[in-house]
Write an enzyme that holds these catalytic residues in place. Structure first.
Site, short mmCIF file in Angstrom:
data_model
loop_
_atom_site.label_atom_id
_atom_site.label_comp_id
_atom_site.label_asym_id
_atom_site.label_seq_id
_atom_site.Cartn_x
_atom_site.Cartn_y
_atom_site.Cartn_z
CE LYS A 45 24.21 66.24 56.37
NZ LYS A 45 25.07 67.16 57.00
N GLY A 124 19.68 61.40 54.47
CA GLY A 124 19.28 60.55 53.36
C GLY A 124 20.48 59.86 52.71
N GLY A 186 42.83 84.02 50.40
CA GLY A 186 42.40 85.36 50.00
C GLY A 186 41.34 85.34 48.93
CG HIS A 445 23.93 113.38 37.11
ND1 HIS A 445 25.25 113.00 37.19
CD2 HIS A 445 23.84 114.60 37.69
CE1 HIS A 445 25.94 113.97 37.78
NE2 HIS A 445 25.10 114.95 38.10
C1 LIG Z 1 30.77 81.96 54.40
C2 LIG Z 1 30.09 81.79 53.07
C3 LIG Z 1 29.61 82.89 52.40
C4 LIG Z 1 28.98 82.74 51.18
N1 LIG Z 1 28.50 83.86 50.55
C5 LIG Z 1 27.87 83.72 49.37
C6 LIG Z 1 27.31 84.85 48.71
O1 LIG Z 1 27.38 85.98 49.20
N2 LIG Z 1 26.69 84.68 47.53
C7 LIG Z 1 26.58 83.44 46.95
O2 LIG Z 1 26.01 83.34 45.88
N3 LIG Z 1 27.09 82.34 47.54
C8 LIG Z 1 27.73 82.45 48.74
N4 LIG Z 1 28.20 81.34 49.37
C9 LIG Z 1 28.06 80.03 48.68
C10 LIG Z 1 26.66 79.43 48.86
O3 LIG Z 1 26.36 79.38 50.23
C11 LIG Z 1 26.63 78.05 48.24
O4 LIG Z 1 27.05 78.12 46.90
C12 LIG Z 1 25.23 77.45 48.29
O5 LIG Z 1 24.76 77.36 49.60
C13 LIG Z 1 25.25 76.06 47.64
O6 LIG Z 1 23.97 75.51 47.68
P1 LIG Z 1 23.77 73.93 47.65
O7 LIG Z 1 22.30 73.71 47.65
O8 LIG Z 1 24.57 73.31 46.59
O9 LIG Z 1 24.42 73.40 49.01
P2 LIG Z 1 24.11 73.73 50.54
O10 LIG Z 1 23.56 75.08 50.71
O11 LIG Z 1 25.34 73.36 51.27
O12 LIG Z 1 22.94 72.73 50.89
C14 LIG Z 1 23.10 71.35 50.95
C15 LIG Z 1 22.10 70.82 51.94
O13 LIG Z 1 22.11 69.40 51.89
C16 LIG Z 1 21.96 68.89 53.18
N5 LIG Z 1 22.50 67.52 53.18
C17 LIG Z 1 23.78 67.15 52.94
N6 LIG Z 1 23.88 65.81 53.00
C18 LIG Z 1 22.63 65.34 53.29
C19 LIG Z 1 22.09 64.05 53.48
N7 LIG Z 1 22.83 62.95 53.37
N8 LIG Z 1 20.78 63.94 53.76
C20 LIG Z 1 20.00 65.04 53.87
N9 LIG Z 1 20.46 66.28 53.70
C21 LIG Z 1 21.76 66.44 53.39
C22 LIG Z 1 22.75 69.86 54.05
O14 LIG Z 1 22.32 69.81 55.40
C23 LIG Z 1 22.44 71.19 53.39
O15 LIG Z 1 21.35 71.85 53.98
C24 LIG Z 1 28.82 81.45 50.61
C25 LIG Z 1 29.29 80.33 51.29
C26 LIG Z 1 29.92 80.49 52.52
C27 LIG Z 1 30.41 79.28 53.24
#
Ligand SMILES: Cc1cc2nc3c(=O)[nH]c(=O)nc-3n(C[C@H](O)[C@H](O)[C@H](O)COP(=O)(O)OP(=O)(O)OC[C@H]3O[C@@H](n4cnc5c(N)ncnc54)[C@H](O)[C@@H]3O)c2cc1C
Length: 468
Positions: A45, A124, A186, A445
Site C-alpha cells: 500500500k 490489501g 531506552g 593485526h
Molecule cells: C527507527 C527504526 C530503526 C530500525 N533499525 C533497524 C536496524 O538497524 N536493523 C534491523 O535489522 N532492523 C531495524 N529496524 C526494524 C526493521 O525496520 C523491521 O524489523 C522490518 O522493517 C520489518 O519488516 P516487515 O516486512 O515485517 O515489515 P515492514 O517493513 O513494516 O513492511 C510491511 C509493509 O507492509 C505494508 N502493508 C501493511 N499493511 C498493508 C496492507 N493492508 N496492504 C498492503 N500493504 C500493507 C506496509 O506499507 C509496509 O511497507 C528498525 C525499525 C525502526 C522503526
C-alpha cells in the site's frame, strides 16, 4: 489496479503465492519464491521496501554516520588534526540520507521487476485462505503470506501529535536539530536517536522503565553503554515510569512517576512497535492471533495451512534480517524444499549508537538459567588491550559466555564499530565452536577482530595480550 514494477497490468492470477506487504519480510519472500520458479504477486500500500528502507534501518544508519562525521570533526584535535566544527545543516543531512534511500529503493524496484513479480500497489485485505483483495480486485494464490509489518506504539493517554510529541517516523523527517529532547524508551531505537541527537548538539534525556538501557542485552553490555553515554553527557533515568506530558510554550514538560519533571523541545516516543494486523481480515479468515501478533509454527505457518506470516507481524525478533530469513524460509517451504527453522538465538543484534552494542547467542543470565550457575564460564576481554581500539580511542569489551567444557553460547560486545565484528561471532556461535577452535585461528593485526581472537585465546587458557 496499478502495476508499476510487475509484468503485465491486469494480471491477477492465479498465483502460486500472494504476499501482503512489501517490506523486508514480504519482498524477501517474493524474490526467493520467484527465484524458485513460482508465480508471485506482491501487494504493497505504500513503498516497496517498507519500514527498514524508508523509515527504519537505512535512514537511521545514515543519520548515525552523519553523527560520526560530526563527532570526528569536533574531536579531531585529539588526533592532531585541526578542523572547525561549524554545525549541522539538517536539510543537507536529510538530502544525504534521502539520497541513500532513493538509490536503494530504485535498485529494489528494479530487482522485483527483473524477477517478474507482479507488484500490486494498493491496500490489501485477506478475504479467504487463498485470496487477497485490493481495490475490489481479487488475487488468488495457492498460498498467501502475511507480511504487513508493524507501527510505532505509544502509551495509553499519550497522544502523538507529530510536532512536539513524535515517533521515529517524524524524527527521521525533522528539518532542524532540536535544542533538547526527552527520549521515552531506552531500547535500540531510543538509544540510536539519543546518540544521533547528542552528536548533533542537542541535550538528551532518556527515560527507561526497566533498570537498564538496551534491556534485552547482557547486563554487562547495558552497563558499559550507560557508562559511555554518561561520559558523552547523555542523561538517563532508569527504572523510571512515564506519568504524563504537558505542552509548554517551548515544547513539552514530561512527568515521571518518581515525581521528576523534564522540560524539552521534543518528546520522542520509542516504546516499541506493535503488529499491523487490525481490520485486515485475518481473524475473519480464522487466522489465530495473540496480542495482535499472528501466531505461527517454527516454519512460519499459521493455523490455516495455506497461510504463512513473517516479519514484525509475528512475535519473533523485530529485525529486518529476521524478516529476510523468515521470508526466504517460507518461500523455500512453499517451493517444496525443506528449510531448517531459524535459530533465533543465533541471529545477530546490533545497536548502532556510539558506542555500538552487538551480540549473538544468549546472555550470561540466560546461560545460567539454562546450564546452572556452575555450568558456564565467562571471559571479558577489555578493548584497552586491543591496538586498533586504542587507535580509534574507543572503550569497551568482547565478552564470551561458554557452556563449561562446551561451546561458546554467547558473544557480547561494546565499542565503536563492534557491529562489524558480529559476523565472526555469529559463525562461532553457529558452528558451536569451542574456545580452542577459535584460538587456533590467527587474526589480522591490528584489527578489532583481534579482540575476538584474544578473548578466545584467554578463555582457552592461553591469553596473549591479557593477564592470565
Ligand atoms: C527507527 C527504526 C530503526 C530500525 N533499525 C533497524 C536496524 O538497524 N536493523 C534491523 O535489522 N532492523 C531495524 N529496524 C526494524 C526493521 O525496520 C523491521 O524489523 C522490518 O522493517 C520489518 O519488516 P516487515 O516486512 O515485517 O515489515 P515492514 O517493513 O513494516 O513492511 C510491511 C509493509 O507492509 C505494508 N502493508 C501493511 N499493511 C498493508 C496492507 N493492508 N496492504 C498492503 N500493504 C500493507 C506496509 O506499507 C509496509 O511497507 C528498525 C525499525 C525502526 C522503526
Amino acid at each position: 489496479m496499478a502495476d508499476s514494477a510487475g509484468t503485465q497490468s491486469g494480471q491477477n492470477g492465479p498465483f502460486d503465492v500472494v504476499i501482503l506487504g512489501g517490506g523486508s519480510g514480504g519482498y524477501a519472500c517474493a524474490l526467493r519464491a520467484a527465484q524458485l520458479g513460482m508465480k508471485v504477486a506482491l501487494v504493497e500500500k505504500g513503498e516497496l521496501g517498507g519500514t527498514c528502507l524508508h523509515r527504519g534501518c537505512i535512514p537511521t544508519k545514515a543519520l548515525l554516520h552523519a553523527a560520526e562525521v560530526a563527532d570526528s570533526s569536533r574531536e579531531s584535535e585529539q588526533f592532531g588534526v585541526r578542523t572547525s566544527f561549524e554545525g549541522i545543516d539538517m536539510p543537507a543531512v536529510n538530502a544525504y540520507k534521502d539520497g541513500v534511500v532513493a538509490r536503494l529503493y530504485k535498485g529494489l524496484q528494479g530487482l522485483v521487476k527483473s524477477r517478474k513479480i507482479t507488484f500490486v500497489e494498493g491496500m490489501g485485505r485477506l478475504v479467504s485462505p487463498t485470496a487477497v483483495e485490493v481495490d475490489g480486485q481479487r488475487y488468488e494464490g495457492k498460498y498467501v503470506v502475511l507480511a504487513t509489518g508493524s507501527y510505532a506504539k505509544s502509551l495509553p493517554g499519550l497522544d502523538i501529535d507529530g510536532s512536539q510529541v513524535i515517533t521515529s517516523d517524524q524524527a527521521l523527517r525533522l528539518d532542524r536539530v532540536p535544542a533538547s529532547v526527552v527520549v521515552l524508551g531506552g531500547g535500540v531505537i531510543g538509544c540510536e536517536f539519543a546518540s544521533v541527537w547528542k552528536s548533533f548538539g542537542a541535550e538528551v534525556t532518556i527515560v527507561e522503565a526497566l533498570p537498564h538501557l538496551v534491556p534485552l542485552e547482557d547486563e554487562q553490555s547495558s552497563k558499559m553503554l550507560e557508562r559511555a553515554f554518561r561520559k558523552r553527557k547523555i542523561a538517563f533515568e532508569l527504572g523510571a515510569r512515564f506519568s504524563g506530558v504537558e505542552k509548554t510554550e517551548g515544547g513539552v514538560k514530561v512527568s515521571l512517576e518518581n515525581g521528576k519533571t523534564i522540560e524539552a523541545e521534543l518528546l520522542l516516543v520509542a516504546v516499541g512497535r506493535g503488529p499491523t494486523s487490525q481490520e485486515l481480515g485475518y481473524e475473519q479468515v480464522g487466522v489465530e492471533m495473540e496480542r495482535g501478533f499472528v501466531k505461527v509454527d517454527e516454519h512460519c505457518q499459521t493455523n490455516v495451512p495455506t497461510i504463512s506470516a513473517v516479519g514484525d507481524l509475528i512475535p519473533t525478533l523485530q529485525l529486518a534480517h529476521v524478516g529476510f530469513g523468515e521470508g526466504i524460509m517460507v518461500a523455500e517451504r512453499l517451493g517444496g524444499l525443506e528449510p531448517a527453522p531459524i535459530d533465533y538465538d543465533g541471529v545477530p543484534r546490533v545497536t548502532y549508537s556510539e558506542p555500538e552494542v552487538a551480540s549473538v547467542g544468549i546472555t550470561e543470565s540466560r546461560a545460567k538459567e539454562k546450564y546452572g550457575d556452575d555450568g558456564i564460564e565467562t571471559l571479558t576481554y577489555d578493548l584497552a588491550g586491543n591496538g586498533k581500539s586504542q587507535i580509534l580511542k574507543t572503550a569497551g569489551f568482547v565478552k564470551l559466555v561458554r557452556q563449561k567444557d562446551g561451546p561458546v553460547v554467547g558473544i557480547h560486545m561494546v565499542g565503536s564499530r563492534v557491529g562489524e565484528l558480529v559476523a565472526e561471532a555469529q559463525l562461532i556461535y553457529g558452528w558451536e565452536a569451542y574456545p580452542d577452535d577459535v584460538a587456533s585461528l590467527v587474526h589480522a593485526h591490528p584489527t578489532q577482530t583481534e579482540a575476538v581472537g584474544e578473548a578466545h585465546l584467554a578463555l582457552a587458557g592461553k591469553p596473549l595480550h591479557a593477564h592470565g
